[in-house]
Design a protein around this motif. Structure first.
Motif, PDB file in Angstrom:
ATOM      1  N   THR A 193      64.767 -30.707 -81.666  1.00 53.37           N
ATOM      2  CA  THR A 193      64.590 -29.890 -80.459  1.00 53.37           C
ATOM      3  C   THR A 193      63.291 -29.086 -80.544  1.00 53.37           C
ATOM      4  N   SER A 194      62.795 -28.698 -79.372  1.00 47.15           N
ATOM      5  CA  SER A 194      61.728 -27.694 -79.319  1.00 47.15           C
ATOM      6  C   SER A 194      62.105 -26.798 -78.148  1.00 47.15           C
ATOM      7  N   GLU A 195      61.215 -25.880 -77.801  1.00 46.89           N
ATOM      8  CA  GLU A 195      61.539 -24.936 -76.736  1.00 46.89           C
ATOM      9  C   GLU A 195      61.890 -25.622 -75.413  1.00 46.89           C
ATOM     10  N   ILE A 196      61.168 -26.703 -75.108  1.00 45.12           N
ATOM     11  CA  ILE A 196      61.370 -27.315 -73.778  1.00 45.12           C
ATOM     12  C   ILE A 196      61.833 -28.771 -73.845  1.00 45.12           C
ATOM     13  N   LYS A 197      62.333 -29.213 -74.995  1.00 45.00           N
ATOM     14  CA  LYS A 197      62.867 -30.575 -75.044  1.00 45.00           C
ATOM     15  C   LYS A 197      63.977 -30.715 -76.085  1.00 45.00           C
ATOM     16  N   ILE A 198      64.878 -31.653 -75.810  1.00 47.97           N
ATOM     17  CA  ILE A 198      65.870 -32.034 -76.819  1.00 47.97           C
ATOM     18  C   ILE A 198      65.790 -33.551 -76.941  1.00 47.97           C
ATOM     19  N   SER A 199      65.632 -34.025 -78.166  1.00 47.74           N
ATOM     20  CA  SER A 199      65.551 -35.469 -78.395  1.00 47.74           C
ATOM     21  C   SER A 199      66.713 -35.926 -79.246  1.00 47.74           C
ATOM     22  N   VAL A 200      67.226 -37.109 -78.926  1.00 47.62           N
ATOM     23  CA  VAL A 200      68.246 -37.724 -79.793  1.00 47.62           C
ATOM     24  C   VAL A 200      67.822 -39.146 -80.091  1.00 47.62           C
ATOM     25  N   LEU A 201      68.142 -39.572 -81.297  1.00 48.47           N
ATOM     26  CA  LEU A 201      67.888 -40.958 -81.675  1.00 48.47           C
ATOM     27  C   LEU A 201      69.181 -41.727 -81.449  1.00 48.47           C
ATOM     28  N   VAL A 202      69.074 -42.831 -80.713  1.00 48.10           N
ATOM     29  CA  VAL A 202      70.271 -43.640 -80.453  1.00 48.10           C
ATOM     30  C   VAL A 202      69.933 -45.111 -80.701  1.00 48.10           C
ATOM     31  N   SER A 203      70.959 -45.928 -80.753  1.00 45.82           N
ATOM     32  CA  SER A 203      70.726 -47.362 -80.901  1.00 45.82           C
ATOM     33  C   SER A 203      70.033 -47.852 -79.639  1.00 45.82           C
ATOM     34  N   VAL A 204      69.092 -48.773 -79.810  1.00 41.24           N
ATOM     35  CA  VAL A 204      68.293 -49.225 -78.678  1.00 41.24           C
ATOM     36  C   VAL A 204      69.172 -49.828 -77.567  1.00 41.24           C
ATOM     37  N   LYS A 205      70.323 -50.362 -77.955  1.00 41.08           N
ATOM     38  CA  LYS A 205      71.175 -50.993 -76.930  1.00 41.08           C
ATOM     39  C   LYS A 205      71.833 -49.946 -76.006  1.00 41.08           C
ATOM     40  N   HIS A 206      71.768 -48.675 -76.383  1.00 40.94           N
ATOM     41  CA  HIS A 206      72.371 -47.630 -75.547  1.00 40.94           C
ATOM     42  C   HIS A 206      71.362 -46.903 -74.651  1.00 40.94           C
ATOM     43  N   VAL A 207      70.075 -47.244 -74.781  1.00 41.97           N
ATOM     44  CA  VAL A 207      69.052 -46.428 -74.109  1.00 41.97           C
ATOM     45  C   VAL A 207      69.256 -46.347 -72.589  1.00 41.97           C
ATOM     46  N   LYS A 208      69.448 -47.493 -71.959  1.00 44.62           N
ATOM     47  CA  LYS A 208      69.580 -47.489 -70.489  1.00 44.62           C
ATOM     48  C   LYS A 208      70.763 -46.648 -70.049  1.00 44.62           C
ATOM     49  N   ARG A 209      71.892 -46.810 -70.747  1.00 42.22           N
ATOM     50  CA  ARG A 209      73.097 -46.059 -70.381  1.00 42.22           C
ATOM     51  C   ARG A 209      72.902 -44.567 -70.634  1.00 42.22           C
ATOM     52  N   ALA A 210      72.184 -44.255 -71.714  1.00 44.16           N
ATOM     53  CA  ALA A 210      71.932 -42.842 -72.031  1.00 44.16           C
ATOM     54  C   ALA A 210      71.079 -42.204 -70.928  1.00 44.16           C
ATOM     55  N   ILE A 211      70.042 -42.907 -70.501  1.00 44.62           N
ATOM     56  CA  ILE A 211      69.171 -42.364 -69.451  1.00 44.62           C
ATOM     57  C   ILE A 211      69.975 -42.152 -68.169  1.00 44.62           C
ATOM     58  N   ALA A 212      70.792 -43.140 -67.819  1.00 42.44           N
ATOM     59  CA  ALA A 212      71.596 -43.030 -66.589  1.00 42.44           C
ATOM     60  C   ALA A 212      72.546 -41.831 -66.671  1.00 42.44           C
ATOM     61  N   ALA A 213      73.206 -41.666 -67.828  1.00 46.82           N
ATOM     62  CA  ALA A 213      74.173 -40.569 -67.984  1.00 46.82           C
ATOM     63  C   ALA A 213      73.464 -39.210 -67.890  1.00 46.82           C
ATOM     64  N   LEU A 214      72.306 -39.104 -68.523  1.00 48.50           N
ATOM     65  CA  LEU A 214      71.593 -37.817 -68.537  1.00 48.50           C
ATOM     66  C   LEU A 214      70.977 -37.518 -67.175  1.00 48.50           C
ATOM     67  N   HIS A 215      70.476 -38.543 -66.526  1.00 46.96           N
ATOM     68  CA  HIS A 215      69.882 -38.388 -65.204  1.00 46.96           C
ATOM     69  C   HIS A 215      70.921 -37.816 -64.241  1.00 46.96           C
ATOM     70  N   LYS A 216      72.145 -38.325 -64.372  1.00 45.74           N
ATOM     71  CA  LYS A 216      73.225 -37.869 -63.494  1.00 45.74           C
ATOM     72  C   LYS A 216      73.662 -36.447 -63.888  1.00 45.74           C
ATOM     73  N   GLU A 217      73.848 -36.226 -65.179  1.00 44.82           N
ATOM     74  CA  GLU A 217      74.323 -34.931 -65.670  1.00 44.82           C
ATOM     75  C   GLU A 217      73.408 -33.792 -65.200  1.00 44.82           C
ATOM     76  N   PHE A 218      72.096 -34.044 -65.248  1.00 47.41           N
ATOM     77  CA  PHE A 218      71.162 -32.965 -64.898  1.00 47.41           C
ATOM     78  C   PHE A 218      70.698 -33.049 -63.434  1.00 47.41           C
ATOM     79  N   LYS A 219      71.474 -33.746 -62.628  1.00 46.32           N
ATOM     80  CA  LYS A 219      71.294 -33.797 -61.170  1.00 46.32           C
ATOM     81  C   LYS A 219      69.899 -34.265 -60.760  1.00 46.32           C
ATOM     82  N   LEU A 220      69.414 -35.266 -61.461  1.00 45.21           N
ATOM     83  CA  LEU A 220      68.106 -35.822 -61.111  1.00 45.21           C
ATOM     84  C   LEU A 220      68.256 -37.043 -60.205  1.00 45.21           C
ATOM     85  N   ASP A 221      69.458 -37.608 -60.104  1.00 48.73           N
ATOM     86  CA  ASP A 221      69.679 -38.838 -59.314  1.00 48.73           C
ATOM     87  C   ASP A 221      69.350 -38.614 -57.839  1.00 48.73           C
TER      88      ASP A 221
END
Ligand code: ADP
Ligand code: ASP
Ligand code: MG
Length: 403
Positions: free
Chosen positions: A375-403
């Motif tokens: 983490t830093s002041e303005i970002k949080i990063s997580v390392l995940v398996s590459v096969k989860h990347v698309k699903r992770a982006i979709a879940a986070l995009h929705k969670e933070f009301k960016l959709d």
């Protein structure tokens, strides 16, 4: 009369037809009585082809010759643009880095622009000419050709805007602005109207390819507002700025992800002062970029495990350096090539509690395992398996009301 810097990326000048279209954009600004300075990348694919050729010649291709080689693509595209503008009746000429000159500091292939000679350029602009300047390349103090890192034409444009005191700097690319996440990967991504330098810098550094990270740093340091627009469609773009006017109240501005990461775990290293330094010293000497690092708390105070990430391309070299390293002992070395870093970025997280929890919960609800966190002041990063990347982006995009 305004001075405007226009930068065109590889896809924007990727074919002869595209070059003709780009010349129409240049003509549009010129006809409005602006002084127009153009920076161009190489035609798309050209730089990659040259890099591949160097690898076929030698796995350890000379860095100075690498720069001479890979900088040639920009010379060709600039000549084609200038040639087309002349064909259309404009006064135009191409300029390579040594001709201005664009002076750089630092090592080959990742030099930084220190200064740009603008005397001739100003004279030419006054005479009504349209200079077409090679992006990506510079010249060192010992008169060798240098390059300023992949995607470096962005930095060339921004530094030119600084030195000629331009009123506007527009980066023309193949998307119509900076989006909440890569619009080619996630269809629900939304265009961001305005983004702070710091957020753009994090997004770019964390994998959003749309701007070169160094160029955003240059823009921030020199307070250059940068517009990102499409050369394909005429639409309003994104403004990268520090001006606080008319910003949205989103907590998270964007989501980035990396490609081609690898994770290394060294199991059973001595838990003593200096061990981590001994592990990373040869990597640093060999210019291997270490990213996320975690060390387990050792239970008995004697041994611990150290995990870190690097680019997958550096994996073989890193493995060799660790195995050769006489200063350390360990029990086991394990590698994982199929990992990717997913990050949420936003200045809003400074003042909003609970973002980390919401991120982890959103990933957990999709059964995505987190391997490493930073983490830093303005970002949080997580390392995940590459096969989860698309699903992770979709879940986070929705969670933070960016959709
Ligand atoms: P250029 O050749 O014009 O320099 P790049 O390929 O360097 O273009 O950058 C444009 C690409 O960046 C887009 O095609 C897009 O897929 C990618 N990209 C990644 N993240 C983002 C984002 N957050 N917003 C917009 N584009 C992004
Ligand atoms: N042509 C160079 C590259 O592909 C620089 C650039 O496009 O900005 O990295
Ligand atoms: Mg680019």
């Amino acid at each position: 009369m305004k001075t405007i810097v226009l930068k065109f990326g590889g896809t924007s000048v990727g074919t002869i037809d595209r070059i003709k279209k780009v010349c129409k954009i240049i003509a549009f600004y010129k006809k409005k009585k602006n002084k127009v300075v153009v920076v161009s990348s190489a035609m798309s694919g050209v730089t990659n082809e040259l890099v591949n050729k160097s690898k076929l010649i030698s796995s350890n291709f000379d860095r100075a010759e690498y720069d001479v080689l890979v900088s040639t693509g920009e010379q060709a595209s600039c000549a084609l643009i200038a040639g087309r503008l002349k064909h259309n009746g404009f006064k135009s000429r191409s300029w390579t880095s040594w001709q201005l000159p664009i002076l750089t500091d630092g090592p080959h292939s990742s030099a930084r622009i220190g200064s740009i000679g603008i005397k001739e350029l100003n004279r030419y602009l006054k005479s009504g000419g349209i200079p077409i300047i090679t992006g990506f390349q510079g010249v060192s103090k010992d008169l060798r050709i240098t390059t300023i890192g992949r995607s470096g034409s962005d930095a060339t444009a921004i530094m030119l805007a600084k030195f000629i005191k331009a009123d506007e700097c527009i980066i023309y690319t193949d998307v119509d602005g900076v989006y909440t996440t890569d619009p080619r990967q996630y269809k629900k991504a939304k265009k961001i109207k305005k983004i702070f330098y710091d957020e753009m810098l994090e997004m770019a550094s964390l994998g959003s390819k749309v701007m070169q990270p160094t160029s955003v740093q240059d823009a921030k340091l020199n307070k250059i507002d940068v517009k990102v627009k499409s050369s394909f469609v005429s639409k309003s773009g994104t403004l990268i700025t520090n001006s606080k006017k008319a910003f949205s109240d989103q907590i998270i501005t964007g989501i980035s992800s990396t490609k081609n990461d690898a994770k290394i775990t060294i199991v059973g290293v001595k838990d003593r002062p200096g061990v981590a330094a001994s592990i990373f010293k040869p990597l640093s000497k060999n210019l291997i970029n270490v990213d996320m690092v975690v060390q387990n708390i050792s239970l008995d105070g004697r041994e611990t495990d150290l995990t870190f990430t690097i680019k997958a391309d550096d994996l073989k070299k890193t493995e060799k350096l660790i195995k050769q390293n006489k200063k350390i002992s360990f029990k086991k070395l394990s590698f994982d090539k199929g990992v990717s870093k997913v990050s949420i970025i936003g200045v809003g997280m400074i003042t909003t509690p609970g973002i980390t929890y919401r991120m982890f919960q959103a990933l957990a609800s999709k059964k995505i395992n987190i391997l490493v966190i930073s983490t830093s002041e303005i970002k949080i990063s997580v390392l995940v398996s590459v096969k989860h990347v698309k699903r992770a982006i979709a879940a986070l995009h929705k969670e933070f009301k960016l959709d």
